[in-house]
Motif scaffolding. Sequence first.
Motif, PDB file in Angstrom:
ATOM      1  N   LYS A  41      49.722  12.354  -4.180  1.00  0.00           N
ATOM      2  CA  LYS A  41      48.340  12.550  -3.728  1.00  0.00           C
ATOM      3  C   LYS A  41      48.131  11.970  -2.329  1.00  0.00           C
ATOM      4  O   LYS A  41      47.429  12.541  -1.501  1.00  0.00           O
ATOM      5  CB  LYS A  41      47.385  11.906  -4.734  1.00  0.00           C
ATOM      6  CG  LYS A  41      45.927  12.107  -4.418  1.00  0.00           C
ATOM      7  CD  LYS A  41      45.034  11.748  -5.609  1.00  0.00           C
ATOM      8  CE  LYS A  41      45.011  10.273  -5.882  1.00  0.00           C
ATOM      9  NZ  LYS A  41      43.945   9.900  -6.851  1.00  0.00           N
ATOM     10  N   GLY A  42      48.759  10.842  -2.068  1.00  0.00           N
ATOM     11  CA  GLY A  42      48.622  10.206  -0.761  1.00  0.00           C
ATOM     12  C   GLY A  42      49.116  11.070   0.376  1.00  0.00           C
ATOM     13  O   GLY A  42      48.596  10.999   1.498  1.00  0.00           O
ATOM     14  N   THR A  43      50.127  11.910   0.091  1.00  0.00           N
ATOM     15  CA  THR A  43      50.662  12.803   1.126  1.00  0.00           C
ATOM     16  C   THR A  43      49.645  13.873   1.497  1.00  0.00           C
ATOM     17  O   THR A  43      49.531  14.261   2.667  1.00  0.00           O
ATOM     18  CB  THR A  43      51.979  13.456   0.647  1.00  0.00           C
ATOM     19  OG1 THR A  43      52.882  12.426   0.233  1.00  0.00           O
ATOM     20  CG2 THR A  43      52.620  14.278   1.751  1.00  0.00           C
ATOM     21  N   VAL A  44      48.891  14.340   0.515  1.00  0.00           N
ATOM     22  CA  VAL A  44      47.828  15.313   0.804  1.00  0.00           C
ATOM     23  C   VAL A  44      46.799  14.669   1.730  1.00  0.00           C
ATOM     24  O   VAL A  44      46.355  15.272   2.709  1.00  0.00           O
ATOM     25  CB  VAL A  44      47.146  15.812  -0.489  1.00  0.00           C
ATOM     26  CG1 VAL A  44      45.998  16.765  -0.148  1.00  0.00           C
ATOM     27  CG2 VAL A  44      48.145  16.500  -1.404  1.00  0.00           C
ATOM     28  N   TYR A  45      46.457  13.420   1.443  1.00  0.00           N
ATOM     29  CA  TYR A  45      45.458  12.716   2.260  1.00  0.00           C
ATOM     30  C   TYR A  45      45.951  12.436   3.681  1.00  0.00           C
ATOM     31  O   TYR A  45      45.140  12.176   4.577  1.00  0.00           O
ATOM     32  CB  TYR A  45      45.034  11.412   1.586  1.00  0.00           C
ATOM     33  CG  TYR A  45      44.148  11.619   0.384  1.00  0.00           C
ATOM     34  CD1 TYR A  45      42.955  12.334   0.489  1.00  0.00           C
ATOM     35  CD2 TYR A  45      44.494  11.107  -0.870  1.00  0.00           C
ATOM     36  CE1 TYR A  45      42.132  12.530  -0.598  1.00  0.00           C
ATOM     37  CE2 TYR A  45      43.677  11.296  -1.968  1.00  0.00           C
ATOM     38  CZ  TYR A  45      42.492  12.011  -1.836  1.00  0.00           C
ATOM     39  OH  TYR A  45      41.688  12.213  -2.929  1.00  0.00           O
ATOM     40  N   LEU A  46      47.270  12.479   3.887  1.00  0.00           N
ATOM     41  CA  LEU A  46      47.794  12.359   5.250  1.00  0.00           C
ATOM     42  C   LEU A  46      47.319  13.517   6.121  1.00  0.00           C
ATOM     43  O   LEU A  46      47.134  13.379   7.325  1.00  0.00           O
ATOM     44  CB  LEU A  46      49.328  12.360   5.239  1.00  0.00           C
ATOM     45  CG  LEU A  46      50.045  11.049   4.938  1.00  0.00           C
ATOM     46  CD1 LEU A  46      51.542  11.284   4.902  1.00  0.00           C
ATOM     47  CD2 LEU A  46      49.695   9.996   5.978  1.00  0.00           C
ATOM     48  N   HIS A  47      47.139  14.676   5.481  1.00  0.00           N
ATOM     49  CA  HIS A  47      46.745  15.880   6.216  1.00  0.00           C
ATOM     50  C   HIS A  47      45.229  16.030   6.290  1.00  0.00           C
ATOM     51  O   HIS A  47      44.684  16.339   7.348  1.00  0.00           O
ATOM     52  CB  HIS A  47      47.359  17.117   5.554  1.00  0.00           C
ATOM     53  CG  HIS A  47      48.851  17.179   5.670  1.00  0.00           C
ATOM     54  ND1 HIS A  47      49.495  17.763   6.742  1.00  0.00           N
ATOM     55  CD2 HIS A  47      49.831  16.704   4.860  1.00  0.00           C
ATOM     56  CE1 HIS A  47      50.809  17.654   6.578  1.00  0.00           C
ATOM     57  NE2 HIS A  47      51.040  17.019   5.446  1.00  0.00           N
ATOM     58  N   TRP A  48      44.549  15.844   5.144  1.00  0.00           N
ATOM     59  CA  TRP A  48      43.085  15.952   5.103  1.00  0.00           C
ATOM     60  C   TRP A  48      42.549  14.808   4.284  1.00  0.00           C
ATOM     61  O   TRP A  48      43.001  14.580   3.161  1.00  0.00           O
ATOM     62  CB  TRP A  48      42.654  17.300   4.500  1.00  0.00           C
ATOM     63  CG  TRP A  48      43.095  18.449   5.345  1.00  0.00           C
ATOM     64  CD1 TRP A  48      42.526  18.887   6.508  1.00  0.00           C
ATOM     65  CD2 TRP A  48      44.236  19.287   5.131  1.00  0.00           C
ATOM     66  NE1 TRP A  48      43.238  19.936   7.022  1.00  0.00           N
ATOM     67  CE2 TRP A  48      44.298  20.217   6.203  1.00  0.00           C
ATOM     68  CE3 TRP A  48      45.219  19.357   4.140  1.00  0.00           C
ATOM     69  CZ2 TRP A  48      45.284  21.185   6.298  1.00  0.00           C
ATOM     70  CZ3 TRP A  48      46.207  20.322   4.232  1.00  0.00           C
ATOM     71  CH2 TRP A  48      46.231  21.223   5.305  1.00  0.00           C
ATOM     72  N   ARG A  49      41.558  14.106   4.804  1.00  0.00           N
ATOM     73  CA  ARG A  49      41.133  12.860   4.156  1.00  0.00           C
ATOM     74  C   ARG A  49      40.246  13.079   2.933  1.00  0.00           C
ATOM     75  O   ARG A  49      39.960  12.131   2.200  1.00  0.00           O
ATOM     76  CB  ARG A  49      40.451  11.930   5.162  1.00  0.00           C
ATOM     77  CG  ARG A  49      39.149  12.424   5.751  1.00  0.00           C
ATOM     78  CD  ARG A  49      38.558  11.420   6.749  1.00  0.00           C
ATOM     79  NE  ARG A  49      37.316  11.915   7.319  1.00  0.00           N
ATOM     80  CZ  ARG A  49      37.253  12.614   8.435  1.00  0.00           C
ATOM     81  NH1 ARG A  49      38.357  12.908   9.089  1.00  0.00           N
ATOM     82  NH2 ARG A  49      36.075  13.024   8.891  1.00  0.00           N
ATOM     83  N   ASN A  50      39.823  14.320   2.701  1.00  0.00           N
ATOM     84  CA  ASN A  50      39.096  14.612   1.464  1.00  0.00           C
ATOM     85  C   ASN A  50      39.225  16.091   1.107  1.00  0.00           C
ATOM     86  O   ASN A  50      39.711  16.899   1.900  1.00  0.00           O
ATOM     87  CB  ASN A  50      37.619  14.187   1.556  1.00  0.00           C
ATOM     88  CG  ASN A  50      36.887  14.870   2.705  1.00  0.00           C
ATOM     89  OD1 ASN A  50      37.032  16.073   2.936  1.00  0.00           O
ATOM     90  ND2 ASN A  50      36.093  14.103   3.445  1.00  0.00           N
TER      91      ASN A  50
END
Length: 231
Positions: A41-50
């Motif tokens: 999940k943290g990798t997704v947040y690297l790209h978009w914060r929400n």
Amino acid sequence: MSHPNRERADRILDAAGELLLRMGYRKVAIDDIARAVGIGKGTVYLHWRNKELLFQALMLRESADLTDEILSAIKADPAMILPHRMISTSFLTTHRRPLVMAMLRGNAEMFGSMGDLALRKQQDQLRAQFEETMLRHGLVRTDVPNLSFALNATSVGFYVGGTLSDEFDDIPLEARAEALAHVIRAAFEPPGEPDPAAVAEVAAELSSTLEELVSGYRNGIYAHDPTRASG
């Protein structure tokens, strides 16, 4: 060569799009998207914060691809720029993109708080330029009161008309687009054949503006991604 972070971002968007169609915007969680891609999940947040920004990026990518389709049609035939052809082609192209339709129909709440204001302003300017250019070259009638409202209300009516009841479910998409083209042609365009020189001039002018819009969409897709490649 594509940047690996950009490729990963596109895989995240692909998974988000598939889940959106299956579950609807409200039910899709970042956890679901990460699991589908096989990343944390943290990798997704690297790209978009929400989640909202992620789906905004997905919509921008769909909008860029859709506009590119319309641009290709104009380049192949400049007369595609005439209102009845442009509006009916946009109608067809939009309906053939399930993601765009899902976002427009079932996920309207997403648009209340979503969207790049600069891009929205650019879209409004494009609409105003389209009408002004058509008027200047004699490709739309000058006697239609509140032209912008009338054109928009007519077009939107064809998008929502089929959703209000099942009475018209048996009318094929192509037939609906043909009816839309007929109404726009009869109500908003002057009689007779348009001047080919005017058509060519308008096609060149508006193609340039559409290319700028696509560029804005493409830049916006990864705008919130701190890992994106420069240039």
